[in-house]
Design a protein around this motif. Structure first.
Motif, mmCIF file in Angstrom:
data_model
loop_
_atom_site.group_PDB
_atom_site.id
_atom_site.type_symbol
_atom_site.label_atom_id
_atom_site.label_comp_id
_atom_site.label_asym_id
_atom_site.label_seq_id
_atom_site.Cartn_x
_atom_site.Cartn_y
_atom_site.Cartn_z
ATOM 1 N N GLU A 112 0.840 -1.200 0.000
ATOM 2 C CA GLU A 112 0.000 0.000 0.000
ATOM 3 C C GLU A 112 0.872 1.245 0.000
ATOM 4 N N THR A 113 0.507 2.218 -0.816
ATOM 5 C CA THR A 113 1.201 3.500 -0.811
ATOM 6 C C THR A 113 0.170 4.620 -0.900
ATOM 7 N N ALA A 114 0.442 5.702 -0.202
ATOM 8 C CA ALA A 114 -0.515 6.811 -0.160
ATOM 9 C C ALA A 114 -0.517 7.614 -1.455
ATOM 10 N N THR A 115 0.622 7.613 -2.143
ATOM 11 C CA THR A 115 0.744 8.410 -3.351
ATOM 12 C C THR A 115 1.549 7.648 -4.401
ATOM 13 N N ALA A 116 1.381 8.022 -5.634
ATOM 14 C CA ALA A 116 2.146 7.404 -6.717
ATOM 15 C C ALA A 116 3.201 8.364 -7.247
ATOM 16 N N ALA A 117 3.566 9.351 -6.441
ATOM 17 C CA ALA A 117 4.488 10.390 -6.899
ATOM 18 C C ALA A 117 5.938 9.917 -6.971
ATOM 19 N N ALA A 118 6.318 8.953 -6.137
ATOM 20 C CA ALA A 118 7.715 8.513 -6.092
ATOM 21 C C ALA A 118 7.853 7.101 -6.660
ATOM 22 N N PRO A 119 8.974 6.827 -7.324
ATOM 23 C CA PRO A 119 9.201 5.459 -7.789
ATOM 24 C C PRO A 119 9.444 4.522 -6.608
ATOM 25 N N LEU A 120 9.147 3.258 -6.794
ATOM 26 C CA LEU A 120 9.371 2.247 -5.762
ATOM 27 C C LEU A 120 10.463 1.294 -6.223
ATOM 28 N N MET A 121 11.152 0.712 -5.263
ATOM 29 C CA MET A 121 12.162 -0.299 -5.535
ATOM 30 C C MET A 121 11.593 -1.644 -5.113
ATOM 31 N N PHE A 122 11.548 -2.596 -6.042
ATOM 32 C CA PHE A 122 11.099 -3.959 -5.773
ATOM 33 C C PHE A 122 12.356 -4.813 -5.685
ATOM 34 N N GLU A 123 12.578 -5.409 -4.521
ATOM 35 C CA GLU A 123 13.782 -6.192 -4.288
ATOM 36 C C GLU A 123 13.405 -7.618 -3.901
ATOM 37 N N PHE A 124 14.172 -8.572 -4.400
ATOM 38 C CA PHE A 124 14.014 -9.936 -3.911
ATOM 39 C C PHE A 124 15.357 -10.650 -3.974
ATOM 40 N N GLU A 125 15.573 -11.529 -2.997
ATOM 41 C CA GLU A 125 16.785 -12.343 -2.972
ATOM 42 C C GLU A 125 16.370 -13.777 -3.240
#
Length: 125
Positions: free
Chosen positions: A33-46
């Motif tokens: 969940e994010t309040a805004t879509a203004a910033a890019p997100l980093m999706f990380e997985f190991e």
């Protein structure tokens, strides 16, 4: 896997001790969940991804965010022999305010053993 507070929203695979079996074109996904879509997100997985679970050969995955393939036929480095941290920058047009879904789908025609140590999603710096 270590989910860093995330919840699995879809799991087409079967957990077997320390790894997950995913059949061709099947998915494991988490919600964020994010309040805004203004910033890019980093999706990380190991992960360590192995074709047919024999730790031989690549096992491509499709990295999916909100139904969009942001990396198609992505091969986890290491040829199925070692864990690697993988990072994907998800730009604002793909991220939406509210609930977002981040997933890994088996892209090849072979069943894939996925040793998934952890998944994290954070705001990109």
């Amino acid at each position: 896997p270590g989910l860093n507070g995330l919840v699995i929203t879809e799991n087409d695979g079967v957990f077997r001790n320390d790894h997950l079996w995913l059949a061709p074109r099947r998915t494991i996904a988490v919600g964020y969940e994010t309040a805004t879509a203004a910033a890019p997100l980093m999706f990380e997985f190991e992960a360590l991804a192995s074709r047919d679970g024999d730790k031989d050969g690549s096992a491509p995955l499709t990295v999916i965010v909100n139904g969009w393939a942001i990396a198609d036929h992505y091969v986890v480095p290491g040829d199925g022999f070692s864990y690697h941290k993988n990072y994907f920058l998800v730009p604002p047009p793909v991220v939406k305010a509210g609930r977002n879904t981040f997933g890994l789908r088996v892209a090849n025609t072979a069943t894939t053993a996925l040793w998934l140590r952890g998944i994290a999603i954070r705001e990109a710096e």
